[in-house]
Design an enzyme around this catalytic site. Structure first.
Site, PDB file in Angstrom:
ATOM      1  N   ASP A  52       4.980   0.280  -4.524  1.00 50.36           N
ATOM      2  CA  ASP A  52       4.690  -0.222  -3.182  1.00 50.36           C
ATOM      3  C   ASP A  52       3.792  -1.446  -3.283  1.00 50.36           C
ATOM      4  O   ASP A  52       2.683  -1.373  -3.818  1.00 50.36           O
ATOM      5  CB  ASP A  52       3.995   0.890  -2.378  1.00 50.36           C
ATOM      6  N   TYR A  57      -1.082  -8.147  -0.896  1.00 50.25           N
ATOM      7  CA  TYR A  57      -1.776  -7.508  -2.022  1.00 50.25           C
ATOM      8  C   TYR A  57      -1.942  -8.393  -3.252  1.00 50.25           C
ATOM      9  O   TYR A  57      -2.649  -8.008  -4.187  1.00 50.25           O
ATOM     10  CB  TYR A  57      -1.034  -6.238  -2.459  1.00 50.25           C
ATOM     11  N   LYS A  87       6.078  -5.690   2.148  1.00 50.74           N
ATOM     12  CA  LYS A  87       5.724  -5.715   3.571  1.00 50.74           C
ATOM     13  C   LYS A  87       5.557  -7.137   4.082  1.00 50.74           C
ATOM     14  O   LYS A  87       5.080  -8.024   3.372  1.00 50.74           O
ATOM     15  CB  LYS A  87       4.427  -4.923   3.795  1.00 50.74           C
ATOM     16  N   HIS A 120       4.102  -4.873   8.306  1.00 50.97           N
ATOM     17  CA  HIS A 120       2.853  -4.302   7.791  1.00 50.97           C
ATOM     18  C   HIS A 120       1.960  -3.728   8.898  1.00 50.97           C
ATOM     19  O   HIS A 120       1.389  -2.650   8.746  1.00 50.97           O
ATOM     20  CB  HIS A 120       2.090  -5.375   7.007  1.00 50.97           C
ATOM     21  N   GLN A 188       5.201   3.899   7.498  1.00 51.45           N
ATOM     22  CA  GLN A 188       4.146   4.181   6.523  1.00 51.45           C
ATOM     23  C   GLN A 188       2.797   4.161   7.232  1.00 51.45           C
ATOM     24  O   GLN A 188       2.403   3.137   7.793  1.00 51.45           O
ATOM     25  CB  GLN A 188       4.177   3.155   5.381  1.00 51.45           C
ATOM     26  N   PHE A 266      -5.134   3.085 -11.037  1.00 52.91           N
ATOM     27  CA  PHE A 266      -4.789   2.296 -12.210  1.00 52.91           C
ATOM     28  C   PHE A 266      -5.306   2.973 -13.481  1.00 52.91           C
ATOM     29  O   PHE A 266      -5.250   2.385 -14.554  1.00 52.91           O
ATOM     30  CB  PHE A 266      -5.355   0.874 -12.086  1.00 52.91           C
ATOM     31  N   ARG A 270      -5.510   9.663 -14.069  1.00 51.89           N
ATOM     32  CA  ARG A 270      -5.310   9.930 -12.639  1.00 51.89           C
ATOM     33  C   ARG A 270      -3.820   9.827 -12.284  1.00 51.89           C
ATOM     34  O   ARG A 270      -3.316  10.589 -11.470  1.00 51.89           O
ATOM     35  CB  ARG A 270      -6.114   8.951 -11.800  1.00 51.89           C
ATOM     36  N   MET A 271      -3.137   8.844 -12.860  1.00 52.83           N
ATOM     37  CA  MET A 271      -1.691   8.726 -12.626  1.00 52.83           C
ATOM     38  C   MET A 271      -0.985  10.015 -13.027  1.00 52.83           C
ATOM     39  O   MET A 271      -0.107  10.511 -12.303  1.00 52.83           O
ATOM     40  CB  MET A 271      -1.111   7.571 -13.441  1.00 52.83           C
ATOM     41  N   GLU A 272      -1.342  10.557 -14.175  1.00 58.26           N
ATOM     42  CA  GLU A 272      -0.740  11.807 -14.654  1.00 58.26           C
ATOM     43  C   GLU A 272      -1.076  12.964 -13.718  1.00 58.26           C
ATOM     44  O   GLU A 272      -0.206  13.750 -13.337  1.00 58.26           O
ATOM     45  CB  GLU A 272      -1.235  12.121 -16.068  1.00 58.26           C
ATOM     46  N   GLU A 273      -2.356  13.034 -13.352  1.00 56.34           N
ATOM     47  CA  GLU A 273      -2.813  14.118 -12.467  1.00 56.34           C
ATOM     48  C   GLU A 273      -2.050  14.088 -11.143  1.00 56.34           C
ATOM     49  O   GLU A 273      -1.608  15.132 -10.637  1.00 56.34           O
ATOM     50  CB  GLU A 273      -4.314  13.944 -12.216  1.00 56.34           C
ATOM     51  N   ASN A 274      -1.867  12.890 -10.586  1.00 55.75           N
ATOM     52  CA  ASN A 274      -1.198  12.761  -9.286  1.00 55.75           C
ATOM     53  C   ASN A 274       0.257  13.202  -9.327  1.00 55.75           C
ATOM     54  O   ASN A 274       0.839  13.541  -8.292  1.00 55.75           O
ATOM     55  CB  ASN A 274      -1.290  11.318  -8.787  1.00 55.75           C
TER      56      ASN A 274
END
Length: 324
Positions: A52, A57, A87, A120, A188, A266, A270-274
Site C-alpha cells: 500500500d 508517501y 492513492k 485518499h 480504506q 519496517f 514485527r513483519m513476521e509477528e504481524n
C-alpha cells in the site's frame, strides 16, 4: 521463518483478489528510499503480496525498485504476483487531474497498471505540487461525481484494476454511489479494537464495498496515533491467555470482521509477528470482551479541516459518525 501464505478476499467491483493482510509503506517519521526499498524486499521474502502506497508517501519509487529487484532475484515470478494500492492526493482530486496523477504514479512504480487506486481523502485542494499539510486557504469542496467519473475512466482504460476511496463516511459514499457506473471496491479507513466502525463496516458490506483497515494497531508511535490499542488491558489479558502478542490479537480481531488489513512495520521481527494471525481464532468470550472496549478515533483528521474549506470541524469531516 518460511514464507507465509496470506488468504485473499475477492473484490466485488473491478477485478482481482486482495490479500487479507497488506504491507503499508507510509513511514512516520519518514525514512530514506533505501530503507523503504529494503523493507519492501524483506516483506516480499516473508510472503507479503499486497503493498500500500500513495502519492503523498514518497514510497512509490522505492516500492517500484523493490519490485524490480524481487523479480530479478526470483522472489516473485513477475509484478503480477503482487497487489499494489496507491492513492490520489487532494491536490489532484479534480476531474481533469485524476488520470495524469495515476500516470505519474505508474511512472514512479515503473509499472503499466496498479491493482487498486483510491481517493485518499474526501476533499480537494488547490491544484499543484503534492503538499502536506495543506494550507488552510487551499482547501476546496470535492466535485464527487466528476472526480469519481475520472476514477472510473482510470479503470476503463486499464491503468488500474479496481477503484475505491479512503476516509469516506457513509454519507460521503452516498455522494458517489447514486451516479457511479463502477462501484467503489474498497473504503480504506481506520479500524482497530479501540475504533471498531461497526456501522460503517455494515453499511459498506451491504453495498459490496470491502473495508480495509489502516492503523489496525492504533498507529502506535506515529504523530497522529495512540497507544490505546497496544496498552489495552483487555487485549493484554487475551494475548497472555492465548500465548500471542497484543498486536496479533488486534490484527486477528480485524481479520475476523471480514475486512482487509494494512499494517506497517519496517522491522523484520514485527513483519513476521504481524503475519502470525491466520492459524488460530478468538473465542466468543474474547470477541465479547473486545466489543466492550471504549471507543475513540486515533486519526482525527484535523489537518483536513479549515475555516476556508468544506469541513470546518472533524464532526463535518466524518459526518459525526461515531465521533467521540
Amino acid at each position: 521463518m518460511a514464507s507465509v501464505s496470506i488468504p485473499e478476499i475477492t473484490l466485488n467491483s473491478g477485478t482481482g483478489k486482495i490479500p487479507a493482510l497488506g504491507f503499508g509503506t507510509a513511514a512516520d517519521p519518514p525514512v530514506d528510499s533505501h530503507t523503504a526499498k529494503a523493507a519492501v524486499l524483506q516483506g516480499i521474502e516473508l510472503g507479503y503480496r499486497h503493498f500500500d502506497t500513495a502519492a503523498l508517501y514518497n514510497s512509490e519509487q522505492p516500492l517500484g525498485e523493490a519490485i524490480a529487484e524481487a523479480v530479478d532475484r526470483r522472489l516473485i515470478r513477475s509484478r503480477r504476483d503482487l497487489f499494489i494500492t496507491s492513492k490520489l492526493w487532494c491536490t489532484d482530486a479534480h476531474p481533469q487531474h485524476v488520470v495524469p496523477a495515476l500516470n505519474r504514479t505508474l511512472e514512479n512504480l515503473d509499472t503499466d497498471y496498479i491493482d487498486l487506486y483510491l481517493i485518499h481523502w474526501p476533499v480537494s485542494a488547490k491544484a499543484g505540487e503534492v503538499e502536506y499539510p495543506i494550507k488552510a486557504e487551499d482547501f476546496a469542496p470535492m466535485e464527487f461525481g466528476a472526480v469519481w467519473a475520472a476514477m472510473e475512466e482510470c479503470q476503463r482504460v486499464g491503468l488500474t484494476k479496481a477503484i475505491g476511496v479512503s476516509n469516506f463516511s457513509s454519507k460521503k459514499l452516498l455522494e458517489i454511489l447514486p451516479t457511479a457506473k463502477i462501484l467503489p471496491a474498497v473504503n480504506q479507513v481506520e479500524v482497530n479494537p479501540c475504533w471498531q466502525q461497526k456501522k460503517l463496516i455494515q453499511f459498506c458490506k451491504e453495498r459490496g464495498i470491502l473495508v480495509v483497515a489502516y492503523a489496525p494497531l492504533g498507529a502506535y508511535r506515529t504523530f497522529y496515533g495512540t497507544n490505546r490499542v497496544m496498552e489495552s488491558e483487555v487485549l493484554k489479558q487475551i494475548a497472555e491467555a492465548r500465548g500471542k502478542t497484543v498486536a496479533q490479537v488486534a490484527l486477528r480481531w480485524a481479520h475476523e470482521q471480514g475486512i482487509g488489513v494494512v499494517t506497517k512495520s519496517f522491522k523484520r521481527e514485527r513483519m513476521e509477528e504481524n503475519m502470525g494471525i491466520f492459524d488460530w481464532s478468538l473465542s466468543s468470550e474474547d470477541v465479547d470482551l473486545i466489543s466492550e472496549i471504549p471507543q475513540e478515533r486515533a486519526c482525527l483528521g484535523v489537518d483536513y479541516t479549515s475555516i476556508y474549506g468544506p469541513y470546518k470541524t472533524i464532526q463535518q469531516l466524518w459526518d459525526e459518525e461515531d465521533v467521540s
